[in-house]
Enzyme design. Sequence first.
Site, PDB file in Angstrom:
ATOM      1  N   HIS A  17       0.840  -1.210   0.000  1.00 13.73           N
ATOM      2  CA  HIS A  17       0.000   0.000   0.000  1.00 13.73           C
ATOM      3  C   HIS A  17       0.876   1.262   0.000  1.00 13.73           C
ATOM      4  O   HIS A  17       0.601   2.227  -0.718  1.00 13.73           O
ATOM      5  CB  HIS A  17      -0.887   0.045   1.260  1.00 13.73           C
ATOM      6  N   LYS A  41     -16.860  -6.452   7.615  1.00 12.75           N
ATOM      7  CA  LYS A  41     -15.538  -7.071   7.814  1.00 12.75           C
ATOM      8  C   LYS A  41     -15.102  -6.904   9.261  1.00 12.75           C
ATOM      9  O   LYS A  41     -15.143  -5.795   9.804  1.00 12.75           O
ATOM     10  CB  LYS A  41     -14.492  -6.356   6.940  1.00 12.75           C
ATOM     11  N   ARG A  90      -2.589  -6.379  -8.126  1.00  7.48           N
ATOM     12  CA  ARG A  90      -1.519  -7.368  -7.991  1.00  7.48           C
ATOM     13  C   ARG A  90      -1.677  -8.514  -8.965  1.00  7.48           C
ATOM     14  O   ARG A  90      -0.716  -9.110  -9.403  1.00  7.48           O
ATOM     15  CB  ARG A  90      -1.530  -7.967  -6.569  1.00  7.48           C
ATOM     16  N   SER A 127      -3.007  -7.717   3.139  1.00 10.77           N
ATOM     17  CA  SER A 127      -3.344  -7.509   4.547  1.00 10.77           C
ATOM     18  C   SER A 127      -3.761  -8.841   5.173  1.00 10.77           C
ATOM     19  O   SER A 127      -3.475  -9.109   6.339  1.00 10.77           O
ATOM     20  CB  SER A 127      -4.475  -6.491   4.676  1.00 10.77           C
TER      21      SER A 127
HETATM   22  P1  ADP Z   1     -10.018  -3.344   0.162  1.00  9.72           P
HETATM   23  O1  ADP Z   1     -10.435  -3.902   1.486  1.00  9.72           O
HETATM   24  O2  ADP Z   1     -10.853  -2.197  -0.317  1.00  9.72           O
HETATM   25  O3  ADP Z   1      -9.751  -4.363  -0.914  1.00  9.72           O
HETATM   26  P2  ADP Z   1      -7.230  -3.189   0.822  1.00  9.72           P
HETATM   27  O4  ADP Z   1      -6.848  -2.492   2.067  1.00  9.72           O
HETATM   28  O5  ADP Z   1      -7.115  -4.677   0.832  1.00  9.72           O
HETATM   29  O6  ADP Z   1      -8.649  -2.654   0.450  1.00  9.72           O
HETATM   30  O7  ADP Z   1      -6.368  -2.640  -0.415  1.00  9.72           O
HETATM   31  C1  ADP Z   1      -6.460  -1.317  -0.872  1.00  9.72           C
HETATM   32  C2  ADP Z   1      -5.854  -1.207  -2.266  1.00  9.72           C
HETATM   33  O8  ADP Z   1      -4.476  -1.561  -2.240  1.00  9.72           O
HETATM   34  C3  ADP Z   1      -6.484  -2.140  -3.294  1.00  9.72           C
HETATM   35  O9  ADP Z   1      -6.503  -1.470  -4.533  1.00  9.72           O
HETATM   36  C4  ADP Z   1      -5.549  -3.299  -3.346  1.00  9.72           C
HETATM   37  O10 ADP Z   1      -5.604  -3.980  -4.577  1.00  9.72           O
HETATM   38  C5  ADP Z   1      -4.223  -2.593  -3.178  1.00  9.72           C
HETATM   39  N1  ADP Z   1      -3.187  -3.464  -2.646  1.00  9.72           N
HETATM   40  C6  ADP Z   1      -3.277  -4.343  -1.645  1.00  9.72           C
HETATM   41  N2  ADP Z   1      -2.108  -4.983  -1.422  1.00  9.72           N
HETATM   42  C7  ADP Z   1      -1.231  -4.482  -2.344  1.00  9.72           C
HETATM   43  C8  ADP Z   1       0.128  -4.746  -2.672  1.00  9.72           C
HETATM   44  N3  ADP Z   1       0.837  -5.666  -2.018  1.00  9.72           N
HETATM   45  N4  ADP Z   1       0.688  -4.032  -3.678  1.00  9.72           N
HETATM   46  C9  ADP Z   1      -0.045  -3.117  -4.340  1.00  9.72           C
HETATM   47  N5  ADP Z   1      -1.329  -2.834  -4.110  1.00  9.72           N
HETATM   48  C10 ADP Z   1      -1.933  -3.500  -3.120  1.00  9.72           C
END
Ligand code: ADP
Length: 154
Positions: A17, A41, A90, A127
């Site tokens: 992120h 969630k 990803r 996450s």
């Molecule tokens: P959500 O719960 O809305 O999916 P996340 O917190 O999981 O949100 O992720 C927020 C954004 O960051 C999403 O666009 C997700 O695809 C992106 N993301 C998550 N992990 C990574 C990573 N390792 N590298 C790049 N982008 C990521």
Amino acid sequence: MRRAIFPGSFDPFTIGHYDIAKRGLELFDEIIIGIGRNSVKKETFPIRERLTAIENAFADEDKIKVEIYDCLTVDFAREQNAGFILRGIRCVEDFEYERNMAEANKQLGNIETILLYTRPEYAHISSTLVRDLYSYNKDITAFLPAKAGSATNE
Ligand code: ADP
């Protein structure tokens, strides 16, 4: 001024992120990281701790702000006067999901979604993975931004 929101659950906010937000600064004058409060969630890291961790990670970056929101993402974007949504992808599964969200957000709020590909070295980081490791008392610091601080980084 080109302003984007970078919305997500960020439970927790990982180096993946962090990298997307940093790279987003090449495209936008200001980025507001929006931590969505999700009643469905179950959270692992309390939302206030997530906020502090992200603020600490970007303490030296005044073009990045962090907010908690509990409305629709398009409404949050409007509130923040942002014309863009920044997201990371990803893998193909992310692509399918993001396409649907982008179309919905365009229709609902006339907001453009800008997707950045993750760096290959961060593509396996989610996450969910970090939460799993945390639940087994494993050290998760390698997956968090260096300056996230004590909030998620004990
Ligand atoms: P959500 O719960 O809305 O999916 P996340 O917190 O999981 O949100 O992720 C927020 C954004 O960051 C999403 O666009 C997700 O695809 C992106 N993301 C998550 N992990 C990574 C990573 N390792 N590298 C790049 N982008 C990521």
